[in-house]
Design an enzyme around this catalytic site. Structure first.
Site, PDB file in Angstrom:
ATOM      1  N   GLU A 125      -5.244 -51.115   6.520  1.00 42.69           N
ATOM      2  CA  GLU A 125      -4.198 -50.626   7.328  1.00 42.69           C
ATOM      3  C   GLU A 125      -2.719 -51.301   6.816  1.00 42.69           C
ATOM      4  O   GLU A 125      -1.816 -51.478   7.675  1.00 42.69           O
ATOM      5  CB  GLU A 125      -4.593 -50.649   8.519  1.00 42.69           C
TER       6      GLU A 125
ATOM      7  N   HIS B 196     -14.688 -39.836  22.024  1.00 39.81           N
ATOM      8  CA  HIS B 196     -14.133 -41.008  21.429  1.00 39.81           C
ATOM      9  C   HIS B 196     -15.083 -42.179  21.806  1.00 39.81           C
ATOM     10  O   HIS B 196     -15.598 -42.526  22.915  1.00 39.81           O
ATOM     11  CB  HIS B 196     -12.918 -41.418  22.060  1.00 39.81           C
TER      12      HIS B 196
ATOM     13  N   GLU C  54     -10.905 -46.936  11.103  1.00 43.05           N
ATOM     14  CA  GLU C  54     -11.082 -48.259  10.673  1.00 43.05           C
ATOM     15  C   GLU C  54     -12.344 -48.441   9.859  1.00 43.05           C
ATOM     16  O   GLU C  54     -13.043 -49.536  10.003  1.00 43.05           O
ATOM     17  CB  GLU C  54     -10.980 -49.352  11.842  1.00 43.05           C
TER      18      GLU C  54
ATOM     19  N   GLU D 270      -9.944 -42.541   9.037  1.00 35.68           N
ATOM     20  CA  GLU D 270      -8.627 -43.035   9.143  1.00 35.68           C
ATOM     21  C   GLU D 270      -8.539 -44.114   7.870  1.00 35.68           C
ATOM     22  O   GLU D 270      -7.966 -43.503   6.689  1.00 35.68           O
ATOM     23  CB  GLU D 270      -8.225 -43.932  10.080  1.00 35.68           C
TER      24      GLU D 270
ATOM     25  N   GLU E  29       0.129 -43.835  13.761  1.00 37.84           N
ATOM     26  CA  GLU E  29       0.129 -44.842  14.979  1.00 37.84           C
ATOM     27  C   GLU E  29       1.118 -46.208  14.914  1.00 37.84           C
ATOM     28  O   GLU E  29       1.687 -46.712  15.728  1.00 37.84           O
ATOM     29  CB  GLU E  29      -1.263 -45.149  15.418  1.00 37.84           C
TER      30      GLU E  29
HETATM   31  C1  NOJ Z   1      -7.234 -47.439  16.663  1.00 40.62           C
HETATM   32  C2  NOJ Z   1      -7.163 -46.091  16.105  1.00 40.62           C
HETATM   33  O1  NOJ Z   1      -6.819 -45.992  14.808  1.00 40.62           O
HETATM   34  C3  NOJ Z   1      -6.410 -45.213  17.260  1.00 40.62           C
HETATM   35  O2  NOJ Z   1      -6.451 -43.945  16.720  1.00 40.62           O
HETATM   36  C4  NOJ Z   1      -7.211 -45.420  18.359  1.00 40.62           C
HETATM   37  O3  NOJ Z   1      -6.354 -44.865  19.513  1.00 40.62           O
HETATM   38  C5  NOJ Z   1      -7.173 -47.010  18.895  1.00 40.62           C
HETATM   39  N1  NOJ Z   1      -7.993 -47.711  17.765  1.00 40.62           N
HETATM   40  C6  NOJ Z   1      -7.959 -47.222  20.186  1.00 40.62           C
HETATM   41  O4  NOJ Z   1      -9.547 -46.852  19.900  1.00 40.62           O
HETATM   42 CA    CA Z   2      -6.387 -47.725  12.966  1.00 36.19          CA
END
Ligand code: NOJ
Ligand code: CA
Length: 703
Positions: A172, A413, A484, A502, A508
């Site tokens: 990241e 989720h 991740e 991702e 984000e």
């Molecule tokens: C990191 C993720 O990339 C994000 O999208 C998520 O909201 C948070 N972790 C919490 O799980």
């Molecule tokens: Ca992330």
């Protein structure tokens, strides 16, 4: 052309004079791979493109624990050459079909002192090569441990490179752009303390896919394909611009545990004369195994919204209460005092479902619905979530019935907080829960250092885990979006339910950190996206975070229009409309583009690009005559002429979403202009992009 090749081959041959050597020419004769055993029986390879060396004589081989080096003393036992030309259908993708046209060589080597058989398989395409090691079943080798991989990539110069630090646990990072010799991965990594799980390991280490540009203007990408049952490969920059494979270790320092018959992932070298050649390459997908799933009718690409951005900008929380030191097994969740900011309530979910249904957005992700968020972050704690117990203010019966009634698909989720042992134990129950409530898709997450402790996100143990989850979900007809994980390497071909990952720095980061520089999205398609789609979460309209929190200086580092263009430039079958409904309601005319833009395409035209600077891509909607164009720029304003020569005959209406004249990502990011223009395939559209801006265009036939 042919004679040039023959001459050059003679030129190279002295390297291998007393040895056995082989050449593999790509079907169109653009790329040649040479592979040979030298006097000591050591295998080497080199690669040329159109008569120019791209990779010089480089090493091949591995070191096995308790066995020793598999890098020399080999003899050639057999060699098999051939050519394959086949076209396969994608379940979803940038195009509906993909041609796989390559020449191949399978070289069977036997090591004199050990009798170990190792094969090197090479596939040579017109835009690059892939090669891997194969260990057939054999008396002398059954279960073995890889201590090191000795593959090198000896480059011809100190190329410019787009790189992120070599790191066992995260990808990241923003990209740095320097000469190979200038890489300092530790200093670069330390600039990003906001990344929770950094594990940089050497100053000279970078991750793949590594994009380079030579001084003569050639683009070269070094990557891997089909990463299964093996650790990810980072690259160490050694003297004389030699890159060496560096495998992510396990908790004991070993790299991989293999059993014959087995093969390593493919090592790939993609070569392009134009930057867009790298985008057009299908080598990564072609080197992956075909689709494993018998039936794929249930796999649905989609746009989705989320109870999500509110948590990132701080107006909502994942956690229901502010309690501390929660124990999953013994906490009475009903007895906790709500903090008043919990996002995933039944009421909020219903409002989002209403908004999604009214605007033709198919999916809704709800984060923070399950207990455990009070104590999830940075603890290296085993039992954080159970993935089945909702918070007291979230009723899955009501929410799922409401979603069903409105025709919206719920996206589950599962944040694991890195506790993968806990997740694997609870996965069957978690999947039963999803099946019961009709969730067709799940977003997983791996924020935090991994449990089993000592394992890494990019090591073999975790690589096995990600594939296990994709496979397990497929059996239950559930699609996957992993956050991740290790960077993807084309496995979405084999598991087409694995819609996105991702595995890079997403939008984000703009909400709560120094963010992503304006050039970021012009680099990702040349690097991270070569392995498969990214859930980048585009579509943020409210660019500055001080709208929510007056003390914040954070912001998305783009204009609003560039957020629209990302739906075209960042291919994904899963695209989030990431902002809050209230922000879309403030800009309904711009939101129209997000409502219209599809996630399924027939074909693509890579119009023009320069990594780190700009990118323009046109895509044709699947089974429809409409085209969409996305253009983006870095921090520089840019003018671009776009020929619409890819359109059929006839008149079309182009709706152009452009940055306003005085727009600027920093000073004035949210001003835009929308205009309609009649166009044909003779039209050249002149567009202007603001600093950090872009342009999004929808083209439909004029009735
Ligand atoms: C990191 C993720 O990339 C994000 O999208 C998520 O909201 C948070 N972790 C919490 O799980
Ligand atoms: Ca992330």
């Amino acid at each position: 052309m042919r004679s040039v090749f023959i001459l050059l081959c003679f030129f190279l041959l002295p390297l291998y004079l007393s040895a056995q050597s082989f050449e593999v020419h790509s079907p169109g004769n653009k790329i040649t791979m040479f592979i040979a055993l030298d006097e000591s029986g050591a295998p080497h390879y080199s690669v040329m493109q159109n008569g120019h060396t791209v990779v010089q004589k480089s090493d091949l081989g591995l070191t096995l624990k308790n066995i020793g080096s598999l890098a020399e003393n080999f003899i050639v036992q057999a060699h098999l050459h051939g050519e394959i030309d086949t076209t396969w259908n994608t379940v979803w993708g940038e195009t509906t079909t993909i041609r796989d046209h390559h020449s191949f060589l399978i070289l069977t080597l036997k090591q004199k002192q050990t009798d170990i058989i190792m094969q090197i398989e090479c596939r040579v395409f017109d835009d690059g090569v892939g090669f891997r090691y194969i260990f057939p079943w054999q008396e002398k080798l059954s279960n073995f441990i890889v201590e090191d991989e000795l593959t090198t990539f000896a480059l011809t110069g100190d190329h410019m490179a787009f790189w992120i630090p070599g790191d066992y646990d995260t990808n990241e990072y923003p990209y740095a752009h320097t000469r190979l010799s200038e890489v300092d991965a530790i200093t670069a990594s330390n600039k990003y303390p906001e990344i929770g799980t950094r594990a940089p390991f050497a100053k000279n280490a970078v991750q793949s896919p590594l994009l380079m540009k030579t001084d003569s203007g050639l683009y070269i990408s070094i990557f891997e394909a089909a990463l299964v049952h093996y650790p990810a490969m980072d690259l160490l920059i050694e003297p004389d611009h030699v890159l060496k494979a560096s495998l992510v270790p396990d908790a004991l320092g070993n790299k991989a545990y293999l059993t014959t018959y087995c093969s390593t992932p493919w090592r790939t070298i993609i070569v392009g004369e134009k930057a867009t050649d790298i985008l057009a390459s299908r080598i990564t997908l072609n080197l992956n195994e075909p689709n494993k799933l018998e039936n794929t009718d249930w796999i649905q690409p989609m746009k989705f919204m989320g109870i999500w951005w509110g948590m990132h900008v701080g107006t909502q929380t994942w956690n229901y209460s502010n309690a501390k030191n929660i124990d999953l097994a013994s906490t009475d969740w009903n007895a906790l005092t709500p903090n008043g900011k919990h996002g995933a309530t039944t009421e909020n979910a219903k409002a989002y479902i209403d908004f999604a249904a009214a605007n033709g957005i198919q999916g809704l992700l709800i984060e923070g619905w399950d207990v455990g968020w009070e104590d999830w972050f940075g603890k290296w704690k085993e039992n954080v979530f159970d993935f089945v117990t909702p918070y007291p203010d979230f009723d899955p019966d009501i929410v799922s019935a409401y979603a069903k009634q409105k025709g919206v698909q719920l996206i589950m989720h599962h944040e694991t907080s890195g506790s993968v042992t806990n997740y694997e134990r609870r996965l069957p129950a978690a999947v039963d829960f999803m099946v019961k409530y009709g969730y067709p898709s799940v977003k997983t997450g791996y924020v935090g250092f991994i449990i089993p402790r000592g394992e890494h996100h990019d090591g073999q143990w975790m690589v096995d885990h990600y594939v296990y989850v994709a496979d397990y979900l497929a059996k239950h007809r559930i699609t996957l979006d992993a956050h991740e994980p290790v960077r993807p390497t084309g496995l979405c071909r084999t598991y087409p339910n694995w819609l996105a990952c991702e595995a890079a720095r997403g939008n984000e980061f703009n909400a709560w950190s120094q963010g992503n520089p304006p050039e970021h999205e012009t680099i990702l398609p040349f690097t991270r996206l070569l392995g498969g789609p990214m859930d980048y979460t585009p579509g943020i309209f409210q660019i500055k975070v001080n709208y929510y929190d007056s003390s914040s200086t954070r912001q998305v580092h783009t204009t609003l229009v560039k957020q629209l263009a990302l739906y075209v430039t960042m291919y994904s079958p899963l695209q989030m409309a990431a902002d809050l409904p209230e922000n879309y309601m403030r800009f309904p005319d711009a939101f129209q583009f997000i409502k219209d833009v599809p996630v399924e395409w027939d074909t693509v035209k890579y119009i023009d690009a320069e990594p780190g600077d700009y990118l323009a891509i046109a895509r044709k909607e699947k089974d429809a005559p409409d085209w969409y164009i996305g253009c983006i720029t870095d921090e520089e304003a840019r003018d671009m002429d776009i020929s619409l020569d890819f359109l059929d005959n006839g008149k079309y209406i182009a709706t152009i979403y452009a940055d306003a004249k005085d727009a600027d990502w920093k000073e004035n990011p949210m001003q835009y202009e929308i205009t309609d223009q009649i166009v044909t395939n003779k039209t050249v559209l002149h567009i202007r992009m603001a600093p950090g801006g872009g342009c999004a265009i929808k083209i439909r036939p004029k009735k």
